[in-house]
Design an enzyme around this catalytic site. Structure first.
Site, mmCIF file in Angstrom:
data_model
loop_
_atom_site.group_PDB
_atom_site.id
_atom_site.type_symbol
_atom_site.label_atom_id
_atom_site.label_comp_id
_atom_site.label_asym_id
_atom_site.label_seq_id
_atom_site.Cartn_x
_atom_site.Cartn_y
_atom_site.Cartn_z
ATOM 1 N N ASP A 75 43.255 28.628 46.264
ATOM 2 C CA ASP A 75 43.641 28.768 44.864
ATOM 3 C C ASP A 75 42.347 28.733 44.055
ATOM 4 O O ASP A 75 41.724 27.683 43.912
ATOM 5 C CB ASP A 75 44.565 27.625 44.456
ATOM 6 C CG ASP A 75 45.002 27.713 43.002
ATOM 7 O OD1 ASP A 75 44.528 28.633 42.291
ATOM 8 O OD2 ASP A 75 45.806 26.866 42.565
ATOM 9 N N SER A 162 34.564 46.509 35.155
ATOM 10 C CA SER A 162 35.207 47.793 34.876
ATOM 11 C C SER A 162 34.616 48.400 33.620
ATOM 12 O O SER A 162 33.837 47.774 32.897
ATOM 13 C CB SER A 162 36.725 47.615 34.704
ATOM 14 O OG SER A 162 37.068 47.310 33.370
ATOM 15 N N TYR A 174 40.850 41.111 27.765
ATOM 16 C CA TYR A 174 40.394 41.851 28.945
ATOM 17 C C TYR A 174 38.956 42.338 28.761
ATOM 18 O O TYR A 174 38.095 42.140 29.617
ATOM 19 C CB TYR A 174 41.311 43.046 29.199
ATOM 20 C CG TYR A 174 40.870 43.934 30.342
ATOM 21 C CD1 TYR A 174 41.258 43.658 31.646
ATOM 22 C CD2 TYR A 174 40.070 45.051 30.115
ATOM 23 C CE1 TYR A 174 40.858 44.472 32.697
ATOM 24 C CE2 TYR A 174 39.666 45.871 31.163
ATOM 25 C CZ TYR A 174 40.072 45.575 32.451
ATOM 26 O OH TYR A 174 39.654 46.384 33.486
ATOM 27 N N LYS A 178 35.542 41.400 30.953
ATOM 28 C CA LYS A 178 34.780 42.365 31.746
ATOM 29 C C LYS A 178 33.335 42.476 31.245
ATOM 30 O O LYS A 178 32.406 42.615 32.042
ATOM 31 C CB LYS A 178 35.466 43.734 31.725
ATOM 32 C CG LYS A 178 36.798 43.745 32.454
ATOM 33 C CD LYS A 178 36.684 43.186 33.863
ATOM 34 C CE LYS A 178 38.008 43.195 34.601
ATOM 35 N NZ LYS A 178 37.908 42.580 35.952
ATOM 36 N N THR A 209 45.931 51.115 42.317
ATOM 37 C CA THR A 209 46.441 49.925 42.986
ATOM 38 C C THR A 209 47.950 49.844 42.823
ATOM 39 O O THR A 209 48.562 50.603 42.062
ATOM 40 C CB THR A 209 45.815 48.654 42.387
ATOM 41 O OG1 THR A 209 46.228 48.548 41.007
ATOM 42 C CG2 THR A 209 44.293 48.691 42.472
#
Length: 328
Positions: A75, A162, A174, A178, A209
């Site tokens: 984890d 990304s 996000y 990144k 994906t």
């Protein structure tokens, strides 16, 4: 599939039950590496749920490709679990770790569930989804990886990032994460260079994906005049996760990888340099190549993209365009 040889090398790929992590592990396995892979459990409690998205399924795929695979339930939100993982590698491999791939990411479901709402309409905890088991996890694993690599004065740390670190894609949380991954890779490179350890950020293209495919299937009602939606719907220039694995294997095989340290490495461009192909035998264009950019704006050109020169937009111009016209 290629002459890339990583036999005798030890690698670790975090978050490898599915998606990019699984493809990266297989790519390293193809080259003959011993690959440690992590996920929260070896198999789901309910075996009828997503039986292919398990560490054991990834282990079988890596070994079928020619590598040795060691799955470890970790984890990555628990620092003690991470410490124990590296202690296991140190014991079993006598301190050897050649390649570390920071891939684990906990934000996919949360970002998808925001339904494209702006950040202020979401709960503040949205920040933690992509940046706890993500950016923070990458820092923690890099600490332990660097400790092993320092003793042998060699190694490669790849942090999966990304294009969202440069331009708006999935929202503020996000993008910040990144961009942080890119900065992390660059700043670690400054400190790691004195011990001959390479740190790079790796940018895949549009990777089909399981989660991205599901996202596209669920967004079929997007307006036809939305170029991003149309692009995703027709799968133009998509990659599979395996191409990222093959690109990282090529980078890991370099005798002088330190020349790349601190820089962003684009999967499609590494593939072109090394003559690598994707699972289906094609080679996608870099997202900063005219082969991608022109058909993106003019969809009628997509069937003729093979005739468009593979001319890449310089980084400085790409940054200026991104800052001047963010895609919202």
């Amino acid at each position: 599939m290629s002459s890339i040889n990583l036999k005798g090398k030890v690698a670790l790929v975090t978050g490898a039950t599915r998606g990019l992590g699984k493809g990266i592990a297989i790519g390293l396995g193809e080259a003959g590496a011993t690959v440690y892979i992590t996920g929260r459990s070896l198999a789901p409690e309910n075996i009828t749920v997503d039986v292919d998205g398990t560490l054991l399924a990834t282990q079988q795929a890596v070994e079928a490709a020619g590598g040795t695979c060691i799955p470890v339930a970790v984890d990555h939100a628990d620092d003690q679990h991470v410490a124990e993982l590296f202690e296991q590698i140190k014991t079993e491999q006598k301190g050897q770790l050649d390649v570390m791939v920071n891939n684990v990411y906990g934000g996919v479901r949360a970002l998808r569930d925001t339904d494209s709402r702006p950040f202020w309409e979401c709960e503040p905890q949205l920040w933690d989804a992509p940046n706890n088991v993500g950016l923070r996890s990458h820092y923690i694993t890099s600490v332990y990886a660097a400790r092993l690599m320092a003793t042998r004065k060699q190694g490669l740390i790849c942090t999966i990032s990304s294009w969202g670190g440069l331009s708006y894609i999935f929202g503020a949380a996000y993008g910040a994460g990144k961009s942080g991954c890119d900065r992390l890779a660059a700043d670690m490179a400054v400190e790691l260079k004195k011990i001959n350890v390479t740190s790079i950020a790796v940018w895949p293209g549009i990777v089909g994906t399981e989660h991205i495919t599901k996202f596209v299937d669920e967004s079929k009602d997007e307006p036809a005049d939305n170029p991003t939606a149309v692009l995703m719907q027709d799968r133009f220039n998509w990659e599979t996760p395996l191409l990222t694995g093959r690109a990282i294997a090529a980078l890991a095989s370099e005798q002088n990888s330190i020349k790349r340290t601190g820089k962003v490495q684009i999967v499609a461009e590494v593939a072109a340099k090394y003559g690598l192909y994707d699972r289906n035998g094609n080679r996608p264009a870099s997202l900063r190549s005219l082969k991608f950019i022109l058909p993106l704006g003019l969809p009628l050109l997509r069937k003729y993209s093979g005739l468009i020169p593979d001319i890449r937009v310089p980084w400085w111009l790409l940054l200026q365009l991104s800052l001047a016209a963010p895609r919202i």
